[in-house]
Design a protein around this motif. Structure first.
Motif, PDB file in Angstrom:
ATOM      1  N   GLU A  31       0.817  -1.210   0.222  1.00 47.02           N
ATOM      2  CA  GLU A  31       0.011  -0.004   0.050  1.00 47.02           C
ATOM      3  C   GLU A  31       0.838   0.985   0.133  1.00 47.02           C
ATOM      4  O   GLU A  31       2.158   1.258   0.438  1.00 47.02           O
ATOM      5  CB  GLU A  31      -0.794  -0.002   1.319  1.00 47.02           C
ATOM      6  CG  GLU A  31      -1.882  -1.244   1.560  1.00 47.02           C
ATOM      7  CD  GLU A  31      -2.798  -0.974   2.491  1.00 47.02           C
ATOM      8  OE1 GLU A  31      -3.365   0.119   2.852  1.00 47.02           O
ATOM      9  OE2 GLU A  31      -2.785  -1.994   3.269  1.00 47.02           O
ATOM     10  N   GLN A  32       0.350   2.454  -0.241  1.00 48.71           N
ATOM     11  CA  GLN A  32       0.934   3.597  -0.325  1.00 48.71           C
ATOM     12  C   GLN A  32       1.266   3.996   1.058  1.00 48.71           C
ATOM     13  O   GLN A  32       0.660   3.906   1.994  1.00 48.71           O
ATOM     14  CB  GLN A  32       0.072   4.735  -1.078  1.00 48.71           C
ATOM     15  CG  GLN A  32      -0.145   4.306  -2.581  1.00 48.71           C
ATOM     16  CD  GLN A  32      -1.120   5.218  -3.127  1.00 48.71           C
ATOM     17  OE1 GLN A  32      -1.163   6.477  -2.578  1.00 48.71           O
ATOM     18  NE2 GLN A  32      -1.805   5.138  -4.147  1.00 48.71           N
ATOM     19  N   PHE A  76      -5.366   3.045  -2.060  1.00 49.67           N
ATOM     20  CA  PHE A  76      -4.102   3.149  -1.744  1.00 49.67           C
ATOM     21  C   PHE A  76      -3.287   1.883  -1.963  1.00 49.67           C
ATOM     22  O   PHE A  76      -1.954   2.092  -1.920  1.00 49.67           O
ATOM     23  CB  PHE A  76      -4.193   3.446  -0.190  1.00 49.67           C
ATOM     24  CG  PHE A  76      -4.662   4.730   0.416  1.00 49.67           C
ATOM     25  CD1 PHE A  76      -3.824   5.964   0.120  1.00 49.67           C
ATOM     26  CD2 PHE A  76      -5.734   4.872   0.941  1.00 49.67           C
ATOM     27  CE1 PHE A  76      -4.287   7.037   0.442  1.00 49.67           C
ATOM     28  CE2 PHE A  76      -6.336   6.005   1.490  1.00 49.67           C
ATOM     29  CZ  PHE A  76      -5.499   7.189   1.162  1.00 49.67           C
ATOM     30  N   SER A  77      -3.827   0.925  -2.535  1.00 51.54           N
ATOM     31  CA  SER A  77      -3.150  -0.334  -3.032  1.00 51.54           C
ATOM     32  C   SER A  77      -1.887   0.031  -4.093  1.00 51.54           C
ATOM     33  O   SER A  77      -2.369   0.718  -4.920  1.00 51.54           O
ATOM     34  CB  SER A  77      -3.995  -1.356  -3.533  1.00 51.54           C
ATOM     35  OG  SER A  77      -3.357  -2.477  -3.993  1.00 51.54           O
ATOM     36  N   CYS A  78      -0.983  -0.668  -4.196  1.00 53.32           N
ATOM     37  CA  CYS A  78       0.132  -0.597  -5.325  1.00 53.32           C
ATOM     38  C   CYS A  78      -0.077  -1.909  -6.210  1.00 53.32           C
ATOM     39  O   CYS A  78       0.870  -1.730  -6.815  1.00 53.32           O
ATOM     40  CB  CYS A  78       1.440  -0.423  -4.448  1.00 53.32           C
ATOM     41  SG  CYS A  78       1.775   0.851  -3.357  1.00 53.32           S
ATOM     42  N   SER A  79      -1.111  -2.525  -5.923  1.00 54.19           N
ATOM     43  CA  SER A  79      -1.166  -3.784  -6.571  1.00 54.19           C
ATOM     44  C   SER A  79      -2.436  -3.604  -7.852  1.00 54.19           C
ATOM     45  O   SER A  79      -3.513  -3.428  -7.196  1.00 54.19           O
ATOM     46  CB  SER A  79      -1.569  -5.108  -5.827  1.00 54.19           C
ATOM     47  OG  SER A  79      -1.911  -5.918  -6.546  1.00 54.19           O
ATOM     48  N   PRO A  80      -2.010  -3.595  -9.087  1.00 52.91           N
ATOM     49  CA  PRO A  80      -3.121  -3.731 -10.047  1.00 52.91           C
ATOM     50  C   PRO A  80      -4.147  -4.781  -9.881  1.00 52.91           C
ATOM     51  O   PRO A  80      -5.272  -4.734  -9.992  1.00 52.91           O
ATOM     52  CB  PRO A  80      -2.518  -3.923 -11.311  1.00 52.91           C
ATOM     53  CG  PRO A  80      -1.116  -3.225 -11.085  1.00 52.91           C
ATOM     54  CD  PRO A  80      -0.731  -3.763  -9.529  1.00 52.91           C
ATOM     55  N   LEU A 110       7.865  -5.564   7.099  1.00 47.07           N
ATOM     56  CA  LEU A 110       6.785  -5.422   8.142  1.00 47.07           C
ATOM     57  C   LEU A 110       5.620  -4.922   7.299  1.00 47.07           C
ATOM     58  O   LEU A 110       4.697  -4.782   8.138  1.00 47.07           O
ATOM     59  CB  LEU A 110       7.344  -4.424   8.849  1.00 47.07           C
ATOM     60  CG  LEU A 110       8.867  -4.722   9.696  1.00 47.07           C
ATOM     61  CD1 LEU A 110       9.390  -3.645  10.720  1.00 47.07           C
ATOM     62  CD2 LEU A 110       8.245  -5.823  10.747  1.00 47.07           C
ATOM     63  N   SER A 111       5.567  -3.975   6.384  1.00 46.15           N
ATOM     64  CA  SER A 111       4.546  -3.707   5.771  1.00 46.15           C
ATOM     65  C   SER A 111       3.572  -4.732   5.102  1.00 46.15           C
ATOM     66  O   SER A 111       2.465  -4.802   5.439  1.00 46.15           O
ATOM     67  CB  SER A 111       4.956  -2.681   4.618  1.00 46.15           C
ATOM     68  OG  SER A 111       5.499  -1.382   5.039  1.00 46.15           O
ATOM     69  N   LEU A 130       2.244   2.648  10.294  1.00 46.35           N
ATOM     70  CA  LEU A 130       3.516   2.860  11.138  1.00 46.35           C
ATOM     71  C   LEU A 130       4.705   3.749  10.511  1.00 46.35           C
ATOM     72  O   LEU A 130       5.670   4.081  10.901  1.00 46.35           O
ATOM     73  CB  LEU A 130       4.252   1.362  10.643  1.00 46.35           C
ATOM     74  CG  LEU A 130       3.641  -0.077  11.483  1.00 46.35           C
ATOM     75  CD1 LEU A 130       4.018  -0.919  11.113  1.00 46.35           C
ATOM     76  CD2 LEU A 130       3.764   0.176  13.151  1.00 46.35           C
ATOM     77  N   CYS A 131       4.233   4.606   9.361  1.00 46.10           N
ATOM     78  CA  CYS A 131       5.070   5.219   8.653  1.00 46.10           C
ATOM     79  C   CYS A 131       5.263   6.428   9.692  1.00 46.10           C
ATOM     80  O   CYS A 131       4.196   6.982  10.226  1.00 46.10           O
ATOM     81  CB  CYS A 131       4.638   5.704   7.347  1.00 46.10           C
ATOM     82  SG  CYS A 131       4.952   4.414   6.181  1.00 46.10           S
TER      83      CYS A 131
END
Length: 334
Positions: free
Chosen positions: A69-70, A202-206, A93-94, A76-77
């Motif tokens: 995710e972004q 917010f996902s980074c996965s298509p 960890l993400s 945690l960021c």
């Protein structure tokens, strides 16, 4: 509850006991109400929108070398102990946090699958029985997708949180139709709709984005059906029972939408200062009031649509908008 257990591999099921009163139809050609005709249209729509994860999704796009995710949506960021780690460990960890959250979603979808299967017997009308059978199929497909996704990403299926486990057991063991409908279609499905929209954003996965778009279409039908049928059930419900059900649903929604058990578990495993993490998470939630509001917006709308937005339930929801109570809720969730 079926599923692998990362902490206790030998325990893979959770037993429940339910006594249901079902209805077997002996006559089908009866005059239908407008509500029945709408349920039949939803049943037909479900057939038209049917999809299969192994045919309609490109599993080759999974890449665990990138963040799931972004960062702006990762609680945690910004936490000092997390930021001190190497990029490779932060990514790991993400993915751990992501897999725990997807596991929670997987268990919620399995709960909806099991409750919907019980509702096939409990619902009286033929149109309702037909539609809820499509929900059983939909939920099975969702369970299969999230389970396959975790395997494809080399991630374990974690146990459900104590909050979700308690609610699932209550829904499965209840013999009361309004209780099953409200937990399945108002609580679990409403929060799922909000979380799926958030994940898709917010996902980074298509792959995940495409799957969530398909799943959201399914969930919208389920919520439409459930709120309509629950509204009918509430008309004959005594005011005291309706008030208690509405208040209980709000309390359950708050326990699910504001829990930070995932981050707390990671902190304990990493030996981080849990008090500092709680302060960080409190700031994360307070600086993003729209996050909690968006997670509860669909739930609030559906609660109102079903006729369960009682004065007590509304008062509890409104009290959370006050700064003092918002800070207290953030403290509890951390």
């Amino acid at each position: 509850m079926p599923g692998s257990n990362a902490s206790s591999p030998e325990r893979v099921t959770q037993t429940f006991s339910a006594r249901l009163e079902g209805h077997f139809l002996t006559r089908y050609h009866l005059a239908e109400s407008e509500a029945d005709r709408q349920r039949r249209r939803l049943y037909q729509l479900a057939g038209e929108k049917f999809w299969q994860s192994h045919k309609d999704l490109d599993w080759r796009t999974i890449d665990t070398r990138q963040l799931p995710e972004q960062p702006e949506n990762d609680p945690l960021c910004g936490f000092a102990a997390y930021e001190k780690q190497t990029p490779a460990l932060r990514c790991q960890l993400s993915w751990q946090r992501h897999s725990m959250e997807i596991s929670e979603i997987l268990h919620g979808e399995q709960a909806a699958l099991l409750v919907a299967s019980q509702l096939v017997s409990m619902i009286k009308g033929s149109a309702g029985k037909l539609f809820i059978s499509t929900q059983v199929s939909d939920e099975a497909r969702h369970v299969e997708f999230f389970s396959h996704y975790l395997r494809a990403c080399n991630q374990p299926v974690h146990e459900p949180s104590i909050y979700l486990q308690k609610i699932i057991t209550q829904a499965l063991e209840s013999g009361v139709l309004p209780m099953k409908l409200s937990i399945c279609h108002i609580l679990i499905e409403s929060l799922a709709l909000a979380r799926f929209r958030e994940l898709r954003k917010f996902s980074c996965s298509p792959l995940m984005c495409k799957a969530l778009s398909l799943i959201l279409n399914d969930e919208a039908r389920h919520v439409n059906f459930g709120t309509d049928l629950l509204k009918e059930s509430c008309l004959s419900m005594p005011d005291t029972e309706r008030q208690q059900l509405g208040l209980s649903l709000v309390q359950m929604a708050l326990s699910l939408s504001n829990s930070n058990f995932v981050c707390q578990r990671i902190a304990r495993e990493q030996g981080w200062d849990c008090a500092q993490l709680r302060r960080h998470l409190r700031h994360f939630h307070l600086s993003r009031p729209q996050l909690a509001q968006s997670r509860l917006r669909q739930f609030t709308l559906n609660l109102q649509q079903a006729g369960l937005m009682t004065a007590e339930a509304q008062a509890l929801l409104q009290s959370l908008r006050r700064p003092t109570n918002a800070r207290r809720l953030a403290l509890q969730s951390g």
